[in-house]
Motif scaffolding. Structure first.
Motif, short mmCIF file in Angstrom:
data_model
loop_
_atom_site.label_atom_id
_atom_site.label_comp_id
_atom_site.label_asym_id
_atom_site.label_seq_id
_atom_site.Cartn_x
_atom_site.Cartn_y
_atom_site.Cartn_z
N GLY A 197 -8.43 -8.61 4.88
CA GLY A 197 -9.60 -8.49 5.73
C GLY A 197 -10.89 -8.71 4.97
O GLY A 197 -10.90 -9.19 3.84
N ALA A 198 -11.97 -8.35 5.61
CA ALA A 198 -13.28 -8.57 5.01
C ALA A 198 -14.11 -7.30 5.15
O ALA A 198 -13.91 -6.52 6.05
N SER A 199 -15.02 -7.15 4.24
CA SER A 199 -15.96 -6.04 4.29
C SER A 199 -17.31 -6.58 3.87
O SER A 199 -17.40 -7.38 2.93
N SER A 200 -18.34 -6.15 4.54
CA SER A 200 -19.66 -6.72 4.30
C SER A 200 -20.22 -6.39 2.92
O SER A 200 -21.07 -7.11 2.41
N ASP A 201 -19.74 -5.32 2.30
CA ASP A 201 -20.28 -4.96 0.99
C ASP A 201 -19.52 -5.58 -0.19
O ASP A 201 -19.86 -5.36 -1.34
N MET A 202 -18.50 -6.36 0.08
CA MET A 202 -17.77 -7.06 -0.99
C MET A 202 -18.54 -8.33 -1.33
O MET A 202 -18.85 -9.12 -0.46
N ASN A 203 -18.86 -8.50 -2.61
CA ASN A 203 -19.74 -9.60 -2.99
C ASN A 203 -19.11 -10.63 -3.92
O ASN A 203 -19.76 -11.58 -4.32
N VAL A 204 -17.82 -10.47 -4.26
CA VAL A 204 -17.15 -11.44 -5.14
C VAL A 204 -15.75 -11.70 -4.59
O VAL A 204 -15.05 -10.77 -4.19
N THR A 205 -15.35 -12.95 -4.60
CA THR A 205 -14.00 -13.32 -4.18
C THR A 205 -13.24 -13.83 -5.40
O THR A 205 -13.76 -14.63 -6.17
N VAL A 206 -12.01 -13.34 -5.58
CA VAL A 206 -11.17 -13.78 -6.70
C VAL A 206 -9.83 -14.26 -6.17
O VAL A 206 -9.37 -13.80 -5.12
N ASP A 207 -9.22 -15.13 -6.91
CA ASP A 207 -7.88 -15.63 -6.56
C ASP A 207 -6.87 -14.51 -6.83
O ASP A 207 -6.87 -13.89 -7.90
N ASP A 208 -6.02 -14.23 -5.85
CA ASP A 208 -5.04 -13.16 -5.99
C ASP A 208 -4.13 -13.35 -7.21
O ASP A 208 -3.63 -12.38 -7.77
N ASN A 209 -3.91 -14.58 -7.62
CA ASN A 209 -3.03 -14.85 -8.76
C ASN A 209 -3.67 -14.46 -10.09
O ASN A 209 -2.97 -14.39 -11.10
N THR A 210 -4.97 -14.20 -10.11
CA THR A 210 -5.64 -13.83 -11.37
C THR A 210 -5.84 -12.32 -11.49
O THR A 210 -6.34 -11.85 -12.50
N VAL A 211 -5.42 -11.58 -10.48
CA VAL A 211 -5.60 -10.12 -10.49
C VAL A 211 -4.55 -9.49 -11.41
O VAL A 211 -3.36 -9.77 -11.29
N PRO A 212 -4.98 -8.63 -12.35
CA PRO A 212 -4.01 -7.96 -13.23
C PRO A 212 -3.00 -7.15 -12.42
O PRO A 212 -3.32 -6.61 -11.36
N VAL A 213 -1.79 -7.08 -12.93
CA VAL A 213 -0.68 -6.43 -12.23
C VAL A 213 -1.01 -4.97 -11.89
O VAL A 213 -0.70 -4.49 -10.81
#
Length: 106
Positions: free
Chosen positions: A18-34
């Motif tokens: 989903g989305a939230s108005s206060d989120m200000n950065v988008t990252v690729d899910d594959n780069t998220v640490p485990v």
């Protein structure tokens, strides 16, 4: 995944769906640490640095104060201690009465 990143780089929130108005950065899910999602905390543990999510090397686990019993809880604790002490006295007296009863039966 969307992140809420403070100007200092500290990640204070995220949403994977989903989305939230206060989120200000988008990252690729594959780069998220485990362990990012399972160990997430908004207290400065994670940073967004060089377009990557990284553990904050300066992060110090905050001291959590020991809980202090309320006045009501302290009263209950005191009453429980008093009851235990009374039970011990009753058991001692019962033993003494039994000893005296044996002596008078002779």
């Amino acid at each position: 995944m969307k992140l809420k990143v403070e100007t200092t780089g500290i990640i204070t929130g995220f949403t994977a769906i989903g989305a939230s108005s206060d989120m200000n950065v988008t990252v690729d899910d594959n780069t998220v640490p485990v362990d990012f999602i399972t160990n997430f905390s908004d207290d400065g543990r994670w940073l967004y640095k060089d377009n990557q999510i990284v553990k904050n090397p300066d992060y110090v686990v905050p001291n959590t104060p020991q809980p202090v019993p309320t006045a009501e809880q302290q009263l209950v604790i005191k009453q429980a201690a008093d009851i235990t002490q009374m039970k011990q006295m009753i058991m001692l007296q019962a033993g003494q009465i039994a000893t005296l009863s044996k002596g008078s039966a002779k």
